[in-house]
Design a protein around this motif. Structure first.
Motif, PDB file in Angstrom:
ATOM      1  N   LEU A   1       0.830  -1.205   0.000  1.00 52.43           N
ATOM      2  CA  LEU A   1       0.000   0.000   0.000  1.00 52.43           C
ATOM      3  C   LEU A   1       0.864   1.254   0.000  1.00 52.43           C
ATOM      4  CD1 LEU A   1      -2.799  -1.013   2.522  1.00 52.43           C
ATOM      5  CD2 LEU A   1      -3.098  -0.523   0.086  1.00 52.43           C
ATOM      6  N   GLU A   2       1.944   1.220   0.763  1.00 51.12           N
ATOM      7  CA  GLU A   2       2.855   2.363   0.810  1.00 51.12           C
ATOM      8  C   GLU A   2       3.520   2.591  -0.550  1.00 51.12           C
ATOM      9  OE1 GLU A   2       6.847   3.364   3.206  1.00 51.12           O
ATOM     10  OE2 GLU A   2       5.078   3.065   4.475  1.00 51.12           O
ATOM     11  N   ALA A   3       3.935   1.502  -1.192  1.00 49.53           N
ATOM     12  CA  ALA A   3       4.543   1.615  -2.516  1.00 49.53           C
ATOM     13  C   ALA A   3       3.525   2.155  -3.527  1.00 49.53           C
ATOM     14  CB  ALA A   3       5.079   0.263  -2.965  1.00 49.53           C
ATOM     15  N   LEU A   4       2.316   1.657  -3.456  1.00 46.87           N
ATOM     16  CA  LEU A   4       1.253   2.114  -4.350  1.00 46.87           C
ATOM     17  C   LEU A   4       0.967   3.601  -4.140  1.00 46.87           C
ATOM     18  CD1 LEU A   4      -0.878   1.183  -6.427  1.00 46.87           C
ATOM     19  CD2 LEU A   4      -2.371   0.668  -4.510  1.00 46.87           C
ATOM     20  N   ASN A   5       0.989   4.025  -2.886  1.00 48.61           N
ATOM     21  CA  ASN A   5       0.692   5.401  -2.522  1.00 48.61           C
ATOM     22  C   ASN A   5       1.862   6.347  -2.796  1.00 48.61           C
ATOM     23  OD1 ASN A   5      -1.248   7.217  -1.246  1.00 48.61           O
ATOM     24  ND2 ASN A   5       0.230   7.349   0.421  1.00 48.61           N
ATOM     25  N   GLY A   6       3.032   5.789  -3.034  1.00 52.61           N
ATOM     26  CA  GLY A   6       4.213   6.618  -3.260  1.00 52.61           C
ATOM     27  C   GLY A   6       4.795   7.171  -1.983  1.00 52.61           C
ATOM     28  N   GLY A   7       4.465   6.543  -0.867  1.00 52.61           N
ATOM     29  CA  GLY A   7       4.987   6.979   0.431  1.00 52.61           C
ATOM     30  C   GLY A   7       4.023   6.625   1.543  1.00 52.61           C
ATOM     31  N   PRO A   8       4.341   7.081   2.741  1.00 48.77           N
ATOM     32  CA  PRO A   8       3.505   6.760   3.911  1.00 48.77           C
ATOM     33  C   PRO A   8       2.056   7.210   3.720  1.00 48.77           C
ATOM     34  CG  PRO A   8       5.568   7.783   4.590  1.00 48.77           C
ATOM     35  CD  PRO A   8       5.492   7.920   3.096  1.00 48.77           C
ATOM     36  N   PHE A   9       1.175   6.548   4.433  1.00 49.99           N
ATOM     37  CA  PHE A   9      -0.245   6.871   4.380  1.00 49.99           C
ATOM     38  C   PHE A   9      -0.821   6.789   5.781  1.00 49.99           C
ATOM     39  CE2 PHE A   9       0.246   2.356   3.739  1.00 49.99           C
ATOM     40  CZ  PHE A   9      -0.718   1.801   4.562  1.00 49.99           C
TER      41      PHE A   9
ATOM     42  N   ILE B   1      -6.874   2.408  -0.807  1.00 52.87           N
ATOM     43  CA  ILE B   1      -7.677   1.467  -1.597  1.00 52.87           C
ATOM     44  C   ILE B   1      -8.649   2.238  -2.489  1.00 52.87           C
ATOM     45  CG2 ILE B   1      -9.461  -0.334  -1.492  1.00 52.87           C
ATOM     46  CD1 ILE B   1      -6.738  -1.424  -0.786  1.00 52.87           C
ATOM     47  N   ASP B   2      -9.336   3.218  -1.925  1.00 50.57           N
ATOM     48  CA  ASP B   2     -10.304   3.995  -2.707  1.00 50.57           C
ATOM     49  C   ASP B   2      -9.628   4.726  -3.867  1.00 50.57           C
ATOM     50  OD1 ASP B   2     -12.507   3.209  -1.241  1.00 50.57           O
ATOM     51  OD2 ASP B   2     -12.495   4.987   0.043  1.00 50.57           O
ATOM     52  N   GLU B   3      -8.467   5.319  -3.603  1.00 48.75           N
ATOM     53  CA  GLU B   3      -7.782   6.090  -4.637  1.00 48.75           C
ATOM     54  C   GLU B   3      -7.262   5.216  -5.781  1.00 48.75           C
ATOM     55  OE1 GLU B   3      -4.136   9.272  -5.164  1.00 48.75           O
ATOM     56  OE2 GLU B   3      -5.011   8.955  -3.183  1.00 48.75           O
ATOM     57  N   TYR B   4      -6.817   3.996  -5.446  1.00 49.75           N
ATOM     58  CA  TYR B   4      -6.199   3.116  -6.437  1.00 49.75           C
ATOM     59  C   TYR B   4      -7.035   1.869  -6.728  1.00 49.75           C
ATOM     60  CZ  TYR B   4      -2.219   6.120  -5.667  1.00 49.75           C
ATOM     61  OH  TYR B   4      -1.400   7.216  -5.574  1.00 49.75           O
ATOM     62  N   ARG B   5      -8.317   1.939  -6.482  1.00 43.43           N
ATOM     63  CA  ARG B   5      -9.216   0.781  -6.616  1.00 43.43           C
ATOM     64  C   ARG B   5      -9.114   0.123  -7.995  1.00 43.43           C
ATOM     65  NH1 ARG B   5     -13.101  -0.930  -3.527  1.00 43.43           N
ATOM     66  NH2 ARG B   5     -13.020   0.970  -2.306  1.00 43.43           N
TER      67      ARG B   5
ATOM     68  N   LYS C   1      -6.661   0.201 -10.223  1.00 44.56           N
ATOM     69  CA  LYS C   1      -5.359  -0.434 -10.407  1.00 44.56           C
ATOM     70  C   LYS C   1      -5.275  -1.728  -9.592  1.00 44.56           C
ATOM     71  CE  LYS C   1      -0.453   0.436 -10.417  1.00 44.56           C
ATOM     72  NZ  LYS C   1       0.594   1.438 -10.397  1.00 44.56           N
ATOM     73  N   ILE C   2      -5.779  -1.707  -8.371  1.00 51.10           N
ATOM     74  CA  ILE C   2      -5.779  -2.906  -7.522  1.00 51.10           C
ATOM     75  C   ILE C   2      -6.641  -3.993  -8.168  1.00 51.10           C
ATOM     76  CG2 ILE C   2      -6.510  -3.844  -5.289  1.00 51.10           C
ATOM     77  CD1 ILE C   2      -5.760  -1.019  -4.135  1.00 51.10           C
ATOM     78  N   ALA C   3      -7.808  -3.606  -8.678  1.00 43.36           N
ATOM     79  CA  ALA C   3      -8.703  -4.578  -9.323  1.00 43.36           C
ATOM     80  C   ALA C   3      -8.042  -5.182 -10.554  1.00 43.36           C
ATOM     81  CB  ALA C   3     -10.030  -3.907  -9.691  1.00 43.36           C
TER      82      ALA C   3
END
Length: 74
Positions: free
Chosen positions: A41-49, A56-60, A62-64
């Motif tokens: 999740l951190e890698a997907l977000n480009g840093g800490p969250f 999940i909502d922002e990258y739904r 891509k995750i799907a």
């Protein structure tokens, strides 16, 4: 072959990871379960969250898509 996948039913775990359901648009009654860890999740977000659900909502989509690729590979 499915045209798309949907991620739903997310549950944030104590460790910051997320368990979710995924289903394909051509077999909506067949659910599989996916897991995405806090490091991913951190890698997907480009840093800490602060909130895994927000990531999940922002990258739904891509995750799907990625979960669908795993579905097809298995």
């Amino acid at each position: 072959m499915a045209n798309g996948y949907t991620v739903s039913g997310e549950v944030v775990q104590d460790d910051g990871g997320v368990i979710f359901d995924i289903y394909s648009d051509d077999e909506p009654a067949v659910l599989k379960q996916g897991v995405i860890g806090p490091d991913a999740l951190e890698a997907l977000n480009g840093g800490p969250f602060e909130d895994a659900a927000d990531v999940i909502d922002e990258y739904r989509e891509k995750i799907a898509s990625t979960a669908g690729d795993h579905w097809l590979a298995n």
